[in-house]
Design a protein around this motif. Sequence first.
Motif, short mmCIF file in Angstrom:
data_model
loop_
_atom_site.label_atom_id
_atom_site.label_comp_id
_atom_site.label_asym_id
_atom_site.label_seq_id
_atom_site.Cartn_x
_atom_site.Cartn_y
_atom_site.Cartn_z
N CYS A 4 94.52 42.22 36.79
CA CYS A 4 93.41 41.27 37.06
C CYS A 4 93.81 39.85 36.68
N ALA A 5 95.09 39.53 36.82
CA ALA A 5 95.58 38.21 36.41
C ALA A 5 95.37 37.17 37.50
N ALA A 6 95.05 35.97 37.06
CA ALA A 6 95.00 34.79 37.93
C ALA A 6 95.14 33.57 37.03
N PRO A 7 95.87 32.57 37.47
CA PRO A 7 96.04 31.38 36.62
C PRO A 7 94.78 30.54 36.57
N LEU A 8 94.68 29.68 35.57
CA LEU A 8 93.55 28.76 35.44
C LEU A 8 93.37 27.93 36.70
N GLU A 9 94.48 27.61 37.35
CA GLU A 9 94.42 26.78 38.56
C GLU A 9 93.59 27.44 39.66
N SER A 10 93.52 28.78 39.67
CA SER A 10 92.72 29.48 40.67
C SER A 10 91.24 29.19 40.46
N LEU A 11 90.78 29.22 39.21
CA LEU A 11 89.39 28.86 38.91
C LEU A 11 89.10 27.42 39.34
N LEU A 12 90.01 26.51 39.02
CA LEU A 12 89.81 25.10 39.36
C LEU A 12 89.77 24.91 40.88
N SER A 13 90.62 25.65 41.59
CA SER A 13 90.62 25.56 43.05
C SER A 13 89.31 26.08 43.64
N ALA A 14 88.83 27.21 43.10
CA ALA A 14 87.59 27.81 43.61
C ALA A 14 86.40 26.88 43.39
N THR A 15 86.29 26.32 42.19
CA THR A 15 85.15 25.43 41.89
C THR A 15 85.27 24.11 42.65
N SER A 16 86.48 23.62 42.81
CA SER A 16 86.68 22.36 43.54
C SER A 16 86.34 22.52 45.02
N SER A 17 86.59 23.71 45.56
CA SER A 17 86.28 23.94 46.98
C SER A 17 84.79 23.82 47.27
N LEU A 18 83.98 23.94 46.22
CA LEU A 18 82.52 23.79 46.35
C LEU A 18 82.03 22.49 45.72
N GLY A 19 82.96 21.65 45.31
CA GLY A 19 82.58 20.37 44.72
C GLY A 19 81.83 20.51 43.42
N ALA A 20 82.13 21.57 42.66
CA ALA A 20 81.32 21.86 41.47
C ALA A 20 82.17 22.02 40.21
N ALA A 21 83.40 21.52 40.23
CA ALA A 21 84.29 21.71 39.09
C ALA A 21 83.76 21.06 37.82
N GLU A 22 83.01 19.97 37.96
CA GLU A 22 82.53 19.26 36.76
C GLU A 22 81.47 20.03 35.98
N PHE A 23 80.93 21.10 36.57
CA PHE A 23 79.92 21.90 35.88
C PHE A 23 80.53 23.02 35.03
N VAL A 24 81.85 23.18 35.09
CA VAL A 24 82.52 24.32 34.46
C VAL A 24 83.40 23.88 33.30
N THR A 25 83.27 24.60 32.18
CA THR A 25 84.16 24.42 31.03
C THR A 25 84.97 25.70 30.87
N PRO A 26 86.25 25.69 31.28
CA PRO A 26 87.09 26.89 31.09
C PRO A 26 87.49 27.02 29.62
N VAL A 27 87.52 28.25 29.13
CA VAL A 27 87.96 28.52 27.75
C VAL A 27 88.98 29.65 27.82
N GLN A 28 90.23 29.33 27.47
CA GLN A 28 91.33 30.29 27.64
C GLN A 28 91.65 31.01 26.34
N GLY A 29 91.83 32.33 26.43
CA GLY A 29 92.19 33.14 25.28
C GLY A 29 91.46 34.47 25.29
N PHE A 30 91.74 35.30 24.29
CA PHE A 30 91.05 36.58 24.16
C PHE A 30 89.66 36.35 23.58
N PHE A 31 88.69 37.15 24.01
CA PHE A 31 87.31 36.98 23.57
C PHE A 31 87.18 36.98 22.05
#
Length: 341
Positions: A229-256
């Motif tokens: 189930c791996a995907a780089p952080l850039e995939s999230l940024l690409s998905a949100t940017s495609s909808l013009g909504a990247a500024e609403f998201v705060t990514p947090v990387q690491g284990f829960f």
Amino acid sequence: MSREIVHNVDRLLVAGRRLLSAAGESKEARNSICGLLHDICGHCQELLQTGMARECLQLVIKAKAFRLPVQNLDLIRAMALLLLGQAPSAVEALKEELRYFPENASANALLMELTQMASSGPCIVDGSGEFEELHAIVKPYTMVGEQRLRAIYTHAKRVCREGPEGAFVECGVAAGGSSALIAAVLKRHGKSTARLFSFDTFDGLPSPGVEDRHGGMHAEEAGWGGGTCAAPLESLLSATSSLGAAEFVTPVQGFFEDTLPRMRGVIGPIAFLHMDGDWYKSTLDILTNLYDQVVPGGYVQVDDYGYWEGCRKALHEFTSGRCIDLALHSIDGIGVWFTKR
């Protein structure tokens, strides 16, 4: 001959673990391990040719645990899953291959073939057409089924329009499709201050525990282990940017277990929590750290409840231990949701 191949792959895996232990995650060590994993891919292809799909799958899962993208590793995983009669899982493995290696012609061709063969199922049309529009954009970025995505959309939109007040949190992002869907709803229907916190390792799942089974089969035997189930952080940024909504998201990387305790104070009250942690421990980490911050009337959606036994066990252990009376609503036989009372 086949047993000799398995022995050779095991030897390469041991060499990789020793190298990682001795040299850490330096660039040189990563390059050397990637070289070993390329060799493993060749050996695993030989196993497939001899019909040893299950043995091949187990070795690929061990290789995935290194959390390094290597071309054809997930393609081989998909081919093994197909031989074992697990076409839906094979599709997801191919998507994982193409997140890192989009020009892999063999993976693209096989994915197209499987997609054309698959039944699309009933289509439920949203009166406004908005969900259908958003779903078409986020679908390549997500493993979450359409009905579960529709539930996410409905809950997020309802919170934006009716409340309660609070943050949006997704634990388990993968390629970012469901986060992008929530972010788009926030942009179109929420306040300008609305925020989504998206938690993930962005290099694959942690290793499953003994509780993590489906139909009695352990996750690793089913083709889902640490690093899948791996995907780089850039995939999230690409998905949100495609909808013009990247500024609403705060990514947090690491284990829960590391990130959630650190971010609880930053998140504050939670109006919508999407739990997609798959495993028993991950699900328990989410609940232990965030449940108390879900406000009364807030929505909690659990993606893997009907599929992974560990996820289901963690939810019921947590709620029974706290004497919480759950009123679960089934979505599609896999996902469920409830409101906090």
